[in-house]
Design a protein around this motif. Structure first.
Motif, PDB file in Angstrom:
ATOM      1  N   THR A 229       0.864  -1.174   0.000  1.00 36.77           N
ATOM      2  CA  THR A 229       0.000   0.000   0.000  1.00 36.77           C
ATOM      3  C   THR A 229       0.906   1.231   0.000  1.00 36.77           C
ATOM      4  OG1 THR A 229      -0.048   0.158   2.405  1.00 36.77           O
ATOM      5  CG2 THR A 229      -1.704  -1.268   1.349  1.00 36.77           C
ATOM      6  N   PRO A 230       0.382   2.398  -0.357  1.00 34.39           N
ATOM      7  CA  PRO A 230       1.220   3.601  -0.246  1.00 34.39           C
ATOM      8  C   PRO A 230       1.786   3.784   1.153  1.00 34.39           C
ATOM      9  CG  PRO A 230      -0.747   4.069  -1.541  1.00 34.39           C
ATOM     10  CD  PRO A 230      -0.927   2.687  -0.977  1.00 34.39           C
ATOM     11  N   GLU A 231       0.995   3.438   2.177  1.00 33.14           N
ATOM     12  CA  GLU A 231       1.452   3.606   3.548  1.00 33.14           C
ATOM     13  C   GLU A 231       2.578   2.628   3.880  1.00 33.14           C
ATOM     14  OE1 GLU A 231      -2.359   5.248   2.783  1.00 33.14           O
ATOM     15  OE2 GLU A 231      -1.748   3.131   2.634  1.00 33.14           O
ATOM     16  N   SER A 232       2.419   1.355   3.501  1.00 33.54           N
ATOM     17  CA  SER A 232       3.475   0.381   3.814  1.00 33.54           C
ATOM     18  C   SER A 232       4.737   0.676   3.010  1.00 33.54           C
ATOM     19  CB  SER A 232       2.981  -1.048   3.554  1.00 33.54           C
ATOM     20  OG  SER A 232       2.801  -1.308   2.168  1.00 33.54           O
ATOM     21  N   ALA A 233       4.596   1.166   1.769  1.00 33.35           N
ATOM     22  CA  ALA A 233       5.770   1.528   0.974  1.00 33.35           C
ATOM     23  C   ALA A 233       6.528   2.685   1.612  1.00 33.35           C
ATOM     24  CB  ALA A 233       5.345   1.888  -0.447  1.00 33.35           C
ATOM     25  N   ALA A 234       5.796   3.657   2.146  1.00 32.09           N
ATOM     26  CA  ALA A 234       6.444   4.791   2.808  1.00 32.09           C
ATOM     27  C   ALA A 234       7.175   4.338   4.072  1.00 32.09           C
ATOM     28  CB  ALA A 234       5.419   5.870   3.132  1.00 32.09           C
ATOM     29  N   ARG A 235       6.569   3.400   4.821  1.00 31.62           N
ATOM     30  CA  ARG A 235       7.247   2.889   6.016  1.00 31.62           C
ATOM     31  C   ARG A 235       8.531   2.161   5.641  1.00 31.62           C
ATOM     32  NH1 ARG A 235       1.895   1.620   7.599  1.00 31.62           N
ATOM     33  NH2 ARG A 235       2.174  -0.551   6.957  1.00 31.62           N
ATOM     34  N   THR A 236       8.478   1.364   4.579  1.00 36.29           N
ATOM     35  CA  THR A 236       9.678   0.656   4.140  1.00 36.29           C
ATOM     36  C   THR A 236      10.776   1.641   3.755  1.00 36.29           C
ATOM     37  OG1 THR A 236       8.411  -1.262   3.379  1.00 36.29           O
ATOM     38  CG2 THR A 236      10.604  -0.963   2.438  1.00 36.29           C
ATOM     39  N   THR A 237      10.410   2.707   3.056  1.00 33.70           N
ATOM     40  CA  THR A 237      11.404   3.720   2.700  1.00 33.70           C
ATOM     41  C   THR A 237      12.057   4.299   3.940  1.00 33.70           C
ATOM     42  OG1 THR A 237      10.397   4.310   0.587  1.00 33.70           O
ATOM     43  CG2 THR A 237      11.709   6.005   1.660  1.00 33.70           C
ATOM     44  N   ALA A 238      11.265   4.606   4.948  1.00 33.30           N
ATOM     45  CA  ALA A 238      11.817   5.166   6.183  1.00 33.30           C
ATOM     46  C   ALA A 238      12.788   4.187   6.837  1.00 33.30           C
ATOM     47  CB  ALA A 238      10.691   5.523   7.146  1.00 33.30           C
ATOM     48  N   GLU A 239      12.434   2.902   6.839  1.00 35.82           N
ATOM     49  CA  GLU A 239      13.301   1.891   7.450  1.00 35.82           C
ATOM     50  C   GLU A 239      14.602   1.719   6.665  1.00 35.82           C
ATOM     51  OE1 GLU A 239      10.037  -1.122   9.460  1.00 35.82           O
ATOM     52  OE2 GLU A 239      10.352  -1.223   7.303  1.00 35.82           O
ATOM     53  N   VAL A 240      14.498   1.668   5.347  1.00 30.30           N
ATOM     54  CA  VAL A 240      15.690   1.480   4.516  1.00 30.30           C
ATOM     55  C   VAL A 240      16.591   2.709   4.598  1.00 30.30           C
ATOM     56  CG1 VAL A 240      16.499   1.199   2.136  1.00 30.30           C
ATOM     57  CG2 VAL A 240      14.594  -0.184   2.980  1.00 30.30           C
ATOM     58  N   ALA A 241      16.005   3.893   4.555  1.00 30.38           N
ATOM     59  CA  ALA A 241      16.805   5.114   4.657  1.00 30.38           C
ATOM     60  C   ALA A 241      17.546   5.158   5.989  1.00 30.38           C
ATOM     61  CB  ALA A 241      15.906   6.338   4.497  1.00 30.38           C
ATOM     62  N   ALA A 242      16.860   4.785   7.069  1.00 27.28           N
ATOM     63  CA  ALA A 242      17.515   4.784   8.380  1.00 27.28           C
ATOM     64  C   ALA A 242      18.678   3.792   8.402  1.00 27.28           C
ATOM     65  CB  ALA A 242      16.499   4.448   9.471  1.00 27.28           C
ATOM     66  N   ALA A 243      18.482   2.614   7.814  1.00 25.81           N
ATOM     67  CA  ALA A 243      19.560   1.623   7.774  1.00 25.81           C
ATOM     68  C   ALA A 243      20.728   2.099   6.926  1.00 25.81           C
ATOM     69  CB  ALA A 243      19.023   0.294   7.242  1.00 25.81           C
ATOM     70  N   ALA A 244      20.438   2.896   5.891  1.00 27.81           N
ATOM     71  CA  ALA A 244      21.496   3.421   5.030  1.00 27.81           C
ATOM     72  C   ALA A 244      22.137   4.681   5.604  1.00 27.81           C
ATOM     73  CB  ALA A 244      20.932   3.719   3.643  1.00 27.81           C
ATOM     74  N   GLY A 245      21.543   5.228   6.668  1.00 30.04           N
ATOM     75  CA  GLY A 245      22.091   6.419   7.281  1.00 30.04           C
ATOM     76  C   GLY A 245      21.864   7.686   6.498  1.00 30.04           C
ATOM     77  N   VAL A 246      20.723   7.758   5.772  1.00 28.93           N
ATOM     78  CA  VAL A 246      20.405   8.947   4.985  1.00 28.93           C
ATOM     79  C   VAL A 246      18.973   9.370   5.288  1.00 28.93           C
ATOM     80  CG1 VAL A 246      21.993   8.299   3.120  1.00 28.93           C
ATOM     81  CG2 VAL A 246      19.574   7.619   2.979  1.00 28.93           C
ATOM     82  N   PRO A 247      18.618  10.642   5.041  1.00 30.06           N
ATOM     83  CA  PRO A 247      17.226  11.055   5.214  1.00 30.06           C
ATOM     84  C   PRO A 247      16.314  10.347   4.214  1.00 30.06           C
ATOM     85  CG  PRO A 247      18.697  12.954   5.074  1.00 30.06           C
ATOM     86  CD  PRO A 247      19.490  11.759   4.663  1.00 30.06           C
ATOM     87  N   ALA A 248      15.062  10.141   4.600  1.00 32.09           N
ATOM     88  CA  ALA A 248      14.073   9.495   3.715  1.00 32.09           C
ATOM     89  C   ALA A 248      13.477  10.526   2.768  1.00 32.09           C
ATOM     90  CB  ALA A 248      12.998   8.820   4.547  1.00 32.09           C
ATOM     91  N   THR A 249      14.349  11.209   2.027  1.00 34.01           N
ATOM     92  CA  THR A 249      13.967  12.218   1.045  1.00 34.01           C
ATOM     93  C   THR A 249      14.627  11.879  -0.276  1.00 34.01           C
ATOM     94  OG1 THR A 249      15.883  13.610   1.551  1.00 34.01           O
ATOM     95  CG2 THR A 249      13.861  13.997   2.832  1.00 34.01           C
ATOM     96  N   TYR A 250      14.193  12.547  -1.340  1.00 31.79           N
ATOM     97  CA  TYR A 250      14.847  12.304  -2.629  1.00 31.79           C
ATOM     98  C   TYR A 250      16.344  12.575  -2.526  1.00 31.79           C
ATOM     99  CZ  TYR A 250      16.597  13.054  -7.311  1.00 31.79           C
ATOM    100  OH  TYR A 250      17.378  12.995  -8.439  1.00 31.79           O
ATOM    101  N   GLY A 289       7.309  -4.799  -3.118  1.00 33.95           N
ATOM    102  CA  GLY A 289       6.293  -5.321  -4.022  1.00 33.95           C
ATOM    103  C   GLY A 289       5.683  -4.161  -4.772  1.00 33.95           C
ATOM    104  N   PRO A 290       4.924  -4.428  -5.814  1.00 33.46           N
ATOM    105  CA  PRO A 290       4.231  -3.345  -6.513  1.00 33.46           C
ATOM    106  C   PRO A 290       3.362  -2.545  -5.547  1.00 33.46           C
ATOM    107  CG  PRO A 290       4.065  -5.396  -7.742  1.00 33.46           C
ATOM    108  CD  PRO A 290       4.645  -5.744  -6.414  1.00 33.46           C
ATOM    109  N   VAL A 291       3.361  -1.239  -5.714  1.00 28.40           N
ATOM    110  CA  VAL A 291       2.554  -0.373  -4.854  1.00 28.40           C
ATOM    111  C   VAL A 291       1.211  -0.151  -5.538  1.00 28.40           C
ATOM    112  CG1 VAL A 291       2.440   1.791  -3.574  1.00 28.40           C
ATOM    113  CG2 VAL A 291       4.672   0.758  -4.090  1.00 28.40           C
ATOM    114  N   ALA A 292       0.144  -0.666  -4.944  1.00 27.94           N
ATOM    115  CA  ALA A 292      -1.205  -0.498  -5.487  1.00 27.94           C
ATOM    116  C   ALA A 292      -1.883   0.679  -4.798  1.00 27.94           C
ATOM    117  CB  ALA A 292      -2.023  -1.768  -5.284  1.00 27.94           C
ATOM    118  N   GLY A 293      -2.765   1.363  -5.557  1.00 27.19           N
ATOM    119  CA  GLY A 293      -3.441   2.521  -5.010  1.00 27.19           C
ATOM    120  C   GLY A 293      -2.721   3.815  -5.301  1.00 27.19           C
TER     121      GLY A 293
END
Length: 509
Positions: A229-250, A289-293
C-alpha cells in the motif's frame, strides 16, 4: 559490449543493427543477448521513468547477457551484480525465424521477490520454446529499492514514480511492439509470462493503462499475494533510509549508492527475520512489491481482475501443489514448530482458527511445520493464483487453470512439487544441471515427457489462446501436471474449501 561490421545474421532495430549466435542446443535457433531496450537508469535518470536507449553505429554483437540489476543474490549459473554495472535494462531473444515470419512472441519476466534474479538464469533458456515456433524474449528490470522503493519528491522536482520496475517492463514491451518483427515476431500476438513476483508483475500489467494493448495473452506461474500500500511503501522507505544512514527524502536517497540501498534493504529484512514479534514480515521478510493505489496502478491485481480490468487478455495460470516447501528447504522462511507458534502465525495474518483445524484434518500425521508450510504456501501462492484465474473468468475473460504436482522420491527427503519446480518443465530446460536441485536429480524419461507436454501447452496458448484444456468459466477441470496419470486432483482441491469459508487476506509487504 562491442560493435563490429560483420553482416551475417544481422537484425535491424530502431536503435541499430544487432547480430547473435546459433543457440548451442539448436543451431536452427538464433540467440541474441543483452540488447538494450532503455537507457541505464542511473545518474540523472535514477529513480525516474525509463528513458529510450541510445542508438549505435555498425552492428552490435549481442553474444553475452547484459549486467543484472543491483542485488545481493548469487544464483547458480547466473551472472552477479557488481557495483558500477549500470546498463541493466536489456533483453534477450531466441528466434527460429527472421523478418516477415510473424511468429507468436513469448516475453518472460523472472521472479525473485522483487529483489533478486535475472533473465540470464539457465532455466530461462528459450531454445526449446523457440524450436516450437515462438520468438522468446527475456528481460532484466530494476529490482529492490531501485525498482520498487517509494521515493518522495517535492516542489518542482521531476517525480520519481512508484513501480519503476513495472515501468521498465512496459518499456520492454514497447520495444517488442516496435522491433520484434525484425526477429520474426508478430507484435499482435504477444504473450507475457512470469513466475512468482514475475507472475504478479504480469497481473499488475494487466491492470495498468500504460500497458494496455501491448500484449494479447498472459501466463502466471505461482503469482504471489503481496502488493504494497502507499502507507506500507512509505514505512519501508523510512526503514531502509535509516539503515542506510540517509534522510528518507529524494536528496537523501539519491545520495546513497545502489549498493548502500541493497545492503540497507538486506539489513531491514534481516531485522524482521530475526524478530518473532515483528508481525507478518517475520515469516518471509520480502519488503518490496508493486505499490497499489497509486497513479498507474490504482487497484491491486485481484481487485482489478474481479472488476474486469484486462478482461480482453487471455489468461493461463499455474501453481504448484507444495509451494512453500522450497522456501523452507533453502532456509529463507521462519520455522514454526509448535502449536503456539502456529496460532501466532494465524493471528499475525488474520486467519481464523477454523482454517488451521481444517488443515489438521486434511493432513493427518503431519507435523506442525508441514501444516504451516501448507497454509502459508496456499495463502501466498496457490489460492491467490487460483482466484486470479477465477476472477478473470467471472468478469468475462478467457482463463485456464492448472496445477503442478510432480514429486520425486530418492535418497533423503522427498522432492516435492514446490515453488519454481514447474518452470524448467515449461521452458524444457530440465536437463540443465543448475535445476537438478529443484527436480531431485537428473530428469528421467517421464520428466522429459512432462516437459514436452508443458512446453507444447505454452506454445499452443501463445499461438492460439488455447493451451489444450477447457476454460475455467466452462466448468473445465484444473489441468494437472504430473509424471503419473492424472488421478490426484481431488487431494489438492480439498485444500481450497477452507479458504472459501475463511476468506483470503490480501498481504502487504
Amino acid at each position: 559490449m562491442g560493435v563490429f561490421t560483420a553482416r551475417a545474421g544481422v537484425f535491424t532495430t530502431r536503435a541499430g543493427a544487432v547480430t547473435g549466435r546459433p543457440a548451442p542446443r539448436d543451431p536452427g535457433v538464433t540467440v541474441l543477448r543483452g540488447i538494450p531496450y532503455a537507457a541505464p537508469p542511473f545518474g540523472a535518470d535514477r529513480f525516474r521513468s525509463p528513458r529510450p536507449a541510445a542508438s549505435w553505429d555498425g552492428v552490435r554483437d549481442c553474444a553475452v547477457f547484459g549486467p543484472v540489476a543491483p542485488q545481493s543474490a548469487e544464483l547458480p549459473g547466473s551472472p552477479v551484480w557488481s557495483p558500477g554495472d549500470e546498463d541493466i535494462l536489456s533483453l534477450n531473444i531466441w528466434t527460429p525465424g527472421g523478418s516477415g515470419d510473424a511468429l507468436p512472441v513469448l516475453v518472460w519476466i523472472h521472479g525473485g521477490a522483487y529483489v533478486f534474479g535475472s533473465s540470464a538464469q539457465p532455466d530461462f533458456d528459450g531454445t526449446v520454446l523457440a524450436g516450437r515456433g515462438l520468438v522468446v524474449v527475456t528481460l532484466n528490470h530494476r529490482l529492490g529499492f531501485e525498482g520498487f522503493g517509494h521515493v518522495p519528491t517535492t516542489g518542482d522536482a521531476e517525480p520519481c514514480p512508484d513501480n519503476r520496475g513495472l515501468l521498465d517492463q512496459i518499456a520492454a514491451l514497447r520495444w517488442v511492439r516496435y522491433d520484434i518483427a525484425a526477429f520474426g515476431g508478430d507484435p499482435a500476438r504477444v504473450t507475457v509470462a512470469g513466475q512468482s513476483s514475475g507472475a504478479t508483475s504480469v497481473a499488475c500489467l494487466m491492470a495498468m493503462e500504460e500497458a494496455r494493448g501491448l500484449f494479447r495473452r498472459a501466463v502466471l506461474h505461482s503469482a504471489v499475494n503481496a502488493c504494497a500500500t502507499p502507507e506500507s511503501a512509505a514505512r519501508t522507505t523510512a526503514e531502509v533510509a535509516a539503515a542506510a544512514g540517509v534522510p528518507a527524502t529524494y536528496d537523501g536517497l539519491v545520495s546513497a549508492s545502489p549498493k548502500a540501498l541493497v545492503d540497507a534493504s538486506d539489513q531491514v529484512a534481516e531485522h524482521y527475520r530475526s524478530d518473532p514479534g515483528s508481525g507478518p514480515r517475520h515469516y518471509d521478510p520480502a519488503i518490496y512489491g508493486p505499490v497499489a493505489g497509486v497513479a498507474g496502478l490504482p487497484l491491486d491485481p485481484l481487485t482489478a481482475h474481479a472488476a474486469g480490468t484486462g478482461r480482453e487478455v487471455d489468461l493461463m495460470v499455474c501453481h504448484t501443489g507444495e509451494e512453500y516447501w522450497l522456501l523452507d528447504a533453502v532456509g529463507s522462511c521462519a520455522k514454526v514448530t509448535t502449536e503456539e507458534q502456529l496460532a501466532v502465525f494465524a493471528s499475525d495474518h488474520r486467519l481464523p482458527r477454523s482454517l488451521l483445524d481444517a488443515y489438521r484434518a486434511l493432513m493427518p500425521g503431519a507435523c506442525v511445520n508441514e501444516r504451516y508450510l501448507a497454509v502459508y504456501g496456499d495463502m501466498l501462492f496457490g489460492e491467490y493464483s487460483s482466484r486470479l484465474a477465477e476472477s478473470h473468468a467471472r468478469a468475462g475473460g478467457r482463463a485456464y487453470l492448472s496445477r503442478f504436482v510432480r514429486q520425486r522420491g530418492g535418497r533423503g527427503e522427498r522432492v516435492r512439487a514446490w515453488h519454481c519446480a514447474d518452470i524448467p518443465f515449461a521452458f524444457g530446460t530440465v536437463d540443465d544441471e543448475s535445476v537438478h536441485f529443484l527436480l531431485g536429480g537428473p530428469p528421467g524419461a517421464a520428466d522429459r515427457d512432462l516437459a514436452r507436454r508443458m512446453t507444447q501447452a505454452w506454445a499452443d496458448f501463445a499461438a492460439t489462446g488455447d493451451p489444450g484444456w477447457p476454460q475455467v468459466a466452462s466448468g473445465g477441470a484444473v489441468r494437472i501436471w504430473d509424471t503419473r496419470p492424472e488421478g490426484t486432483r481431488g487431494r489438492w482441491d480439498a485444500f481450497r474449501s477452507p479458504w472459501r469459508a475463511a476468506g483470503l487476506p490480501l498481504l502487504a509487504p
